[in-house]
Design a protein around this motif. Structure first.
Motif, PDB file in Angstrom:
ATOM      1  N   TRP A 144      47.589  51.299  45.536  1.00  0.00           N
ATOM      2  CA  TRP A 144      46.954  50.072  45.991  1.00  0.00           C
ATOM      3  C   TRP A 144      46.367  49.331  44.806  1.00  0.00           C
ATOM      4  N   PHE A 145      46.627  48.032  44.756  1.00  0.00           N
ATOM      5  CA  PHE A 145      46.191  47.225  43.619  1.00  0.00           C
ATOM      6  C   PHE A 145      45.889  45.813  44.086  1.00  0.00           C
ATOM      7  N   ALA A 146      44.760  45.277  43.623  1.00  0.00           N
ATOM      8  CA  ALA A 146      44.366  43.911  43.970  1.00  0.00           C
ATOM      9  C   ALA A 146      43.985  43.160  42.704  1.00  0.00           C
ATOM     10  N   THR A 147      44.320  41.893  42.655  1.00  0.00           N
ATOM     11  CA  THR A 147      43.996  41.069  41.500  1.00  0.00           C
ATOM     12  C   THR A 147      43.544  39.692  41.964  1.00  0.00           C
ATOM     13  N   GLY A 148      42.684  39.070  41.158  1.00  0.00           N
ATOM     14  CA  GLY A 148      42.212  37.716  41.432  1.00  0.00           C
ATOM     15  C   GLY A 148      41.891  37.018  40.134  1.00  0.00           C
TER      16      GLY A 148
END
Length: 359
Positions: free
Chosen positions: A144-148
């Motif tokens: 799981w990976f999130a970027t902003g």
């Protein structure tokens, strides 16, 4: 011997010289040690990343004026905000969960440049899958990976001057009292998960003849850009070695062969046509010899990913419902008796393949 005593004027000059030297030395220390930067806060909202709770985060700040440095990097275990010490100017910032070294199935590339910085799956070797295209890479299943991101974040000269004034006012030797620094809120970043899921439900009859299953999905994105979460154009294949069987309550010989796969979704430039993504399913029967291989083209089904943006905080998922074209044939179980589905068969024996293309 005649002793020479300094005159009052000479003593005054000597005293002033010592004082000025001390002041000059202390001023040099202050100039050397005080940062010429301002502490600014980037607030981070994780409300759209519901898949797991991060234990930390990493931020990159890229100055629009790249005369001196390409980027600044910061890490924190605070999940609410991250404080950056930056010089005056404008910056593009990236924020993602964890730090680079905490991942095992994804890796980072081109982090020195904001527009090209990306994350991608680690390449692996499969002991059974081989594509007809030799250049096809096999990718691991990403975590799981999130970027902003936040662009044109501004640190003003006034912010830097305030920080310098506070540093000098709180100076004790060369130590800064961090709790007395003024910190300016300059941006809010809301990271979004860039990981998609493909769920396979394959209807089959004669399931008592099935020992194990494995599959491969081609034409998926190798990774994504950190600045906007958009997939890259490079492609990989994913293998799926762990499956489960769910039988029907009124017919235990029939049911579904199921699995789920995490990916970066469809590659840049995907046209939404069926042939762009080939799914190959291999079934090992209970005789431990017969392997049936089915091929499906499902790019048009996976095209539903293009309508998802992750802004609802839910897993971006496409469900692929398929059906075997015929009942699994009756075979004699290995050893003459017994049998049943085994999700973790490693040795499929000598392959006797029956290839059944499916349109």
């Amino acid at each position: 011997m005649r002793r020479c005593n300094p005159t009052p004027v000479a003593s005054l000059v000597l005293t002033l010289s010592v004082i000025f030297a001390a002041i000059s030395c202390d001023h040099k220390e202050l100039c050397f040690y005080h940062p010429h930067t301002a502490p600014v806060r980037v607030n981070v909202d994780w409300s759209l990343f519901t898949m797991e709770e991060p234990t930390g985060m990493t931020a990159y700040a890229y100055p629009l004026n790249e005369d001196d440095v390409d980027y600044y990097r910061f890490i924190t275990h605070n999940l609410d905000y991250i404080t950056l010490d930056l010089e005056a100017g404008k910056f593009h910032t990236l924020v993602f969960n964890q730090s680079e070294s905490e991942f095992g199935t994804i890796e980072f590339a081109d982090l020195e440049d904001y527009s090209s910085a990306q994350v991608r799956v680690v390449q692996v070797k499969s002991n059974w899958y081989a594509s007809k295209a030799p250049q096809t890479k096999v990718g691991s299943e990403p975590e799981w990976f999130a970027t902003g991101s936040a662009e044109n974040v501004e640190v003003t000269e006034a912010m830097v001057q305030t920080a310098e004034d506070e540093y000098l006012a709180n100076h004790q030797g060369i130590i800064t009292r961090a709790d007395s620094r003024s910190v300016n809120d300059v941006a809010t970043v809301t990271p979004i998960s860039v990981i998609k899921q493909v769920e396979f439900n394959i209807y089959a009859e004669g399931l008592y003849n099935l020992r194990s299953a494995r599959g491969a999905l081609e034409g998926m994105a190798e990774g994504c850009r950190l600045s906007n979460g958009a997939p890259t154009a490079n492609q990989v294949a994913h293998t799926m070695d762990t499956w489960s069987v769910s039988t029907l309550p009124n017919d235990p010989a029939s049911g579904y062969i199921k699995t789920a796969l995490s990916t970066f979704g469809l590659p840049e430039g995907h046209g939404g046509t069926a042939d762009e993504n080939k799914f190959q399913l291999s079934l090992l029967l209970v005789d431990n010899e017969t392997i049936l291989t089915y091929e499906y083209h499902i790019g048009d089904i996976l095209a539903a990913f293009s309508e998802m943006d992750g802004l609802d905080g839910q897993i971006q998922k496409v469900v692929v419902n398929l059906e075997l074209p015929e009942r699994l044939p009756d075979v004699m179980p290995m050893g003459g008796s017994g049998g049943g589905f085994d999700a973790d068969v490693e040795d499929w024996g000598d392959e006797i393949e029956t290839i059944i293309p499916i349109s």
